[in-house]
Design an enzyme around this catalytic site. Structure first.
Site: not given
Ligand SMILES: O=c1ccn([C@@H]2O[C@H](COP(=O)(O)O)[C@@H](O)[C@H]2O)c(=O)[nH]1
Length: 236
Positions: A32, A59, A61, A64, A122, A214
């Site tokens: 991603k 990703d 998002k 607009d 999230t 992460r």
């Molecule tokens: O609702 C959402 C939409 C996108 N993300 C993205 O996913 C990864 C999660 O990264 P972690 O380091 O595992 O937390 C990150 O790139 C976000 O931009 C999301 O977390 N929640």
């Protein structure tokens, strides 16, 4: 369910990204690429990662007015990506415009990228949603409402937390995609995420794809952590 966890390559530079990917030189990944990498490195990094043979969820998002999203999607679709997204809160007309942009911009019409929409991030709690977005519904109802709009607009799925996946599939269809970030192996730091689940739990609750950043990118042995998450996600 896709068997590969998506790795969120949240790096600022092309160099960091390339160094990280050399660790996985024998593995075909689903990665991603998000705002941090794209805004600083542009389409070139997308093409470079694609050339390595990895699948790509871009990703960005988009959110607009419909015309702007249509034109932006048309350009992005030329990048030969596998998945891309918008915010469902941008509305049904915007989501339909995004789809039109993708259909017009994709060179190989028999291989369109999947188009999905973010429901509630999230990192959002029900309390924050109520206080900051002034949405008085429950968080689950808000997510389900956005998922229904997304499905009716003709998109392929949504971004949601694993906790909402089963209900979304119930009100849409079993092949409507639920792409779920907020994945944390037991004991891992949650950071800024709020609606989290382990890879095992996401598997049980019907996620179509899990997104992990992460816990893998900041691990001392990213390959080992990736393989362990992959096993848990596949119910092994
Ligand atoms: O609702 C959402 C939409 C996108 N993300 C993205 O996913 C990864 C999660 O990264 P972690 O380091 O595992 O937390 C990150 O790139 C976000 O931009 C999301 O977390 N929640």
């Amino acid at each position: 369910m896709n068997t590969k966890p998506m790795i969120a390559l949240d790096f600022s530079t092309a160099e960091e990204t390339k160094t990280f990917l050399t660790l996985f030189k024998d593995e075909e990944l689903y990665v991603k690429l998000g705002m941090e990498l794209y805004y600083q490195n542009g389409p070139e990094i997308v093409k470079w990662v694609k050339n390595l043979g990895h699948e790509i969820f871009l990703d960005l998002k988009l959110h607009d007015i419909p015309n702007t999203v249509y034109r932006a999607m048309k350009g992005l679709a030329a990048l030969d990506i596998d998945m891309i997204n918008v915010h469902a809160s941008g509305g049904s007309q915007m989501m339909k415009a995004a789809k039109e942009g993708i259909m017009e911009g994709t060179p190989n019409k028999s291989n369109l990228p999947k188009l999905i929409a973010v429901t509630q991030l999230t990192s959002t709690t029900e309390e924050a949603m109520r206080n900051e977005q002034l949405i008085q519904a429950s968080l689950m109802d808000s997510v389900l409402h956005y998922a229904k709009n997304t499905c009716e607009a003709g998109l392929d799925g949504v971004v949601c937390s694993a906790w909402e996946a089963a209900k979304i599939k119930e009100i849409t269809s079993s092949d409507f995609l639920c792409v779920t970030p907020g994945i944390r192996p037991a004991g891992a730091s949650i950071g800024d995420q709020q609606r989290v689940a382990t890879p095992q739990k996401a598997h049980e609750m019907g996620s179509s794809y899990i997104v992990v950043g992460r816990p893998i990118t900041q691990a001392s042995n990213p390959v080992e952590v990736y393989q362990s998450i992959k096993r848990q996600w596949n119910g092994e």
